[in-house]
Design a protein around this motif. Structure first.
Motif, mmCIF file in Angstrom:
data_model
loop_
_atom_site.group_PDB
_atom_site.id
_atom_site.type_symbol
_atom_site.label_atom_id
_atom_site.label_comp_id
_atom_site.label_asym_id
_atom_site.label_seq_id
_atom_site.Cartn_x
_atom_site.Cartn_y
_atom_site.Cartn_z
ATOM 1 N N VAL A 1 2.608 9.130 10.572
ATOM 2 C CA VAL A 1 2.439 7.741 10.123
ATOM 3 C C VAL A 1 0.999 7.489 9.673
ATOM 4 C CG1 VAL A 1 2.413 5.338 10.881
ATOM 5 C CG2 VAL A 1 4.337 6.817 11.497
ATOM 6 N N TRP A 2 0.043 7.903 10.488
ATOM 7 C CA TRP A 2 -1.361 7.679 10.137
ATOM 8 C C TRP A 2 -1.769 8.529 8.934
ATOM 9 C CZ3 TRP A 2 -5.578 4.866 12.472
ATOM 10 C CH2 TRP A 2 -5.163 3.930 13.421
ATOM 11 N N ALA A 3 -1.288 9.766 8.877
ATOM 12 C CA ALA A 3 -1.629 10.621 7.739
ATOM 13 C C ALA A 3 -1.053 10.054 6.446
ATOM 14 C CB ALA A 3 -1.103 12.035 7.973
ATOM 15 N N TYR A 4 0.154 9.537 6.513
ATOM 16 C CA TYR A 4 0.770 8.954 5.320
ATOM 17 C C TYR A 4 -0.047 7.762 4.820
ATOM 18 C CZ TYR A 4 4.002 6.372 2.362
ATOM 19 O OH TYR A 4 4.560 5.678 1.306
ATOM 20 N N ASP A 5 -0.358 6.838 5.714
ATOM 21 C CA ASP A 5 -1.057 5.615 5.303
ATOM 22 C C ASP A 5 -2.476 5.883 4.799
ATOM 23 O OD1 ASP A 5 0.983 3.782 5.723
ATOM 24 O OD2 ASP A 5 0.459 3.450 7.820
ATOM 25 N N LEU A 6 -3.169 6.803 5.447
ATOM 26 C CA LEU A 6 -4.584 7.014 5.126
ATOM 27 C C LEU A 6 -4.834 8.085 4.075
ATOM 28 C CD1 LEU A 6 -6.171 6.788 8.700
ATOM 29 C CD2 LEU A 6 -5.957 4.981 6.971
ATOM 30 N N ARG A 7 -3.909 9.059 3.926
ATOM 31 C CA ARG A 7 -4.189 10.184 3.033
ATOM 32 C C ARG A 7 -3.046 10.538 2.080
ATOM 33 N NH1 ARG A 7 -9.578 11.077 2.615
ATOM 34 N NH2 ARG A 7 -10.539 11.118 4.692
ATOM 35 N N LEU A 8 -1.818 10.532 2.555
ATOM 36 C CA LEU A 8 -0.729 11.195 1.833
ATOM 37 C C LEU A 8 0.085 10.280 0.932
ATOM 38 C CD1 LEU A 8 0.646 13.469 4.702
ATOM 39 C CD2 LEU A 8 -0.994 14.064 2.906
ATOM 40 N N LYS A 9 -0.065 8.974 1.076
ATOM 41 C CA LYS A 9 0.828 8.052 0.398
ATOM 42 C C LYS A 9 0.923 8.293 -1.108
ATOM 43 C CE LYS A 9 0.485 3.838 1.612
ATOM 44 N NZ LYS A 9 -0.036 2.463 1.760
ATOM 45 N N SER A 10 -0.192 8.505 -1.749
ATOM 46 C CA SER A 10 -0.199 8.653 -3.209
ATOM 47 C C SER A 10 -0.106 10.100 -3.659
ATOM 48 C CB SER A 10 -1.466 8.010 -3.794
ATOM 49 O OG SER A 10 -2.625 8.637 -3.249
ATOM 50 N N THR A 11 0.153 11.012 -2.743
ATOM 51 C CA THR A 11 0.271 12.429 -3.093
ATOM 52 C C THR A 11 1.735 12.840 -3.161
ATOM 53 O OG1 THR A 11 0.325 13.324 -0.836
ATOM 54 C CG2 THR A 11 -1.853 12.792 -1.766
ATOM 55 N N ARG B 1 7.126 3.788 -4.824
ATOM 56 C CA ARG B 1 5.941 4.054 -5.652
ATOM 57 C C ARG B 1 5.980 3.300 -6.973
ATOM 58 N NH1 ARG B 1 4.139 10.308 -4.998
ATOM 59 N NH2 ARG B 1 3.829 10.252 -2.743
ATOM 60 N N HIS B 2 7.132 2.715 -7.293
ATOM 61 C CA HIS B 2 7.294 2.042 -8.587
ATOM 62 C C HIS B 2 7.575 0.554 -8.416
ATOM 63 C CE1 HIS B 2 7.479 6.033 -10.516
ATOM 64 N NE2 HIS B 2 8.226 6.383 -9.479
ATOM 65 N N GLU B 3 7.259 0.005 -7.238
ATOM 66 C CA GLU B 3 7.545 -1.404 -6.976
ATOM 67 C C GLU B 3 6.749 -2.350 -7.858
ATOM 68 O OE1 GLU B 3 8.508 -2.617 -2.652
ATOM 69 O OE2 GLU B 3 6.985 -1.065 -2.486
ATOM 70 N N VAL B 4 5.560 -1.949 -8.264
ATOM 71 C CA VAL B 4 4.672 -2.852 -9.006
ATOM 72 C C VAL B 4 4.841 -2.705 -10.509
ATOM 73 C CG1 VAL B 4 2.257 -3.458 -9.457
ATOM 74 C CG2 VAL B 4 2.993 -2.904 -7.129
ATOM 75 N N THR B 5 5.006 -1.490 -10.969
ATOM 76 C CA THR B 5 5.018 -1.241 -12.416
ATOM 77 C C THR B 5 6.407 -1.017 -12.986
ATOM 78 O OG1 THR B 5 4.708 1.143 -12.050
ATOM 79 C CG2 THR B 5 2.723 -0.208 -12.295
ATOM 80 N N GLY B 6 7.415 -0.855 -12.135
ATOM 81 C CA GLY B 6 8.722 -0.449 -12.626
ATOM 82 C C GLY B 6 8.807 1.068 -12.685
#
Length: 305
Positions: free
Chosen positions: A126-136, A182-187
């Motif tokens: 959970v912490w790794a996802y939020d702080l490092r991995l989310k955009s990878t 990952r596409h909630e903002v831009t479609g």
């Protein structure tokens, strides 16, 4: 140097509820329940403490998510609690830390070292996802792994292999939701919701088929109620989440993708109901299914995404 979102203030409870996505936590106890039933055919007293631990860790992840995304949200989602100034960024981090400590403490209370053997790596993901991995590229897999571990947290130590099918299906579902998010903002490109819809259909089919697959195992044969419960839960899951993804695939706007993500978070509940029924507890599965409409109504007041 302090920014405006670092100023000490006392946020309202409604602001904290928005920060941690309060209604979305209703999708968490079902993971634990599915794991418990898959491994032992029933729940034990420790299950309630494990559910509370999982909810605390889920809320911690939501608060940490907004702490980590404060700069991005200031541009893309200025209405969120931190960029709007309703919750300070330091308060969000303190909330995440406090809830993490509470979650680990409840896990230790529920099952000691054996429970912490699952709760600690879950927390790490959970912490790794939020702080490092989310955009990878590893982001969806990390979140899927966290949700799968949540199922295994409910399983009896020494019998966790029996809960692996349920854990894998919950993980597969979570992967699709995370990929869409990952596409909630831009479609999204049309191919994304189309691909996740295919994954959802496969997950629903597998969940509905689990009772039949287990009939040849060493556990007792599943009854008619278990088969009907699993099929009904799988159908409800496919209808709610699959329908939202189909709309997003037809018109992949940001609004439709956001709706699909919200539906995916809460549609985990009928999937959990299917898995719980297939484990031999159709009455408990019915309780999960009955809670789903309540969660959807609450989500209209506090967004789960």
């Amino acid at each position: 140097m302090q920014g405006p979102n670092d100023i000490s203030r006392s946020p309202r409870l409604t602001d904290l509820a928005t920060l941690v996505r309060l209604p979305a936590a209703l999708s968490v106890p079902g993971d634990v329940l599915a794991g418990a039933v898959a491994s032992a055919g029933r729940v034990r007293p420790r299950t309630a403490a494990t559910m509370a631990s999982s909810v605390a860790l889920y809320w911690a992840g939501m608060a940490l998510n907004d702490y980590a995304d404060a700069t991005v949200d200031a541009v893309e989602r200025p209405e969120r609690p931190i960029p709007s100034g309703r919750v300070g960024r330091r308060t969000a981090l303190a909330t995440a830390c406090g809830l993490t400590a509470a979650g680990l403490g409840l896990a230790a209370l529920a099952g000691g070292r054996a429970a912490l053997g699952v709760a600690v790596p879950l927390t790490g993901l959970v912490w790794a996802y939020d702080l490092r991995l989310k955009s990878t590229a590893a982001g969806p897999a990390a979140m899927a792994g966290a949700r799968a571990l949540n199922v295994l947290a409910g399983a009896e130590p020494g019998r966790r292999s029996s809960a692996l099918p349920a854990a894998l299906l919950v993980g597969a579902h979570t992967y699709t939701v995370t990929a869409l998010s990952r596409h909630e903002v831009t479609g999204a490109p049309r191919s994304v919701p189309a691909a996740t819809l295919a994954g959802t259909a496969a997950t629903a089919l597998a969940a509905g088929a689990l009772p039949s697959l287990r009939r040849t195992g060493r556990r007792r044969p599943d009854g008619r109620a278990a088969r009907i419960g699993a099929a009904a839960g799988a159908l409800a899951y496919l209808t709610t989440y699959g329908g939202a993804q189909a709309r997003a695939a037809h018109h992949p706007s940001a609004a439709n993708v956001r709706q699909a993500v919200g539906a995916g978070i809460l549609s985990l509940m009928p999937l959990q109901a299917a898995l719980t029924a297939s484990g031999g507890a159709p009455a408990l599965a019915g309780l999960l299914a009955a809670a789903h409409p309540t969660a959807r109504r609450l989500a209209r007041k506090v967004s789960p995404t």
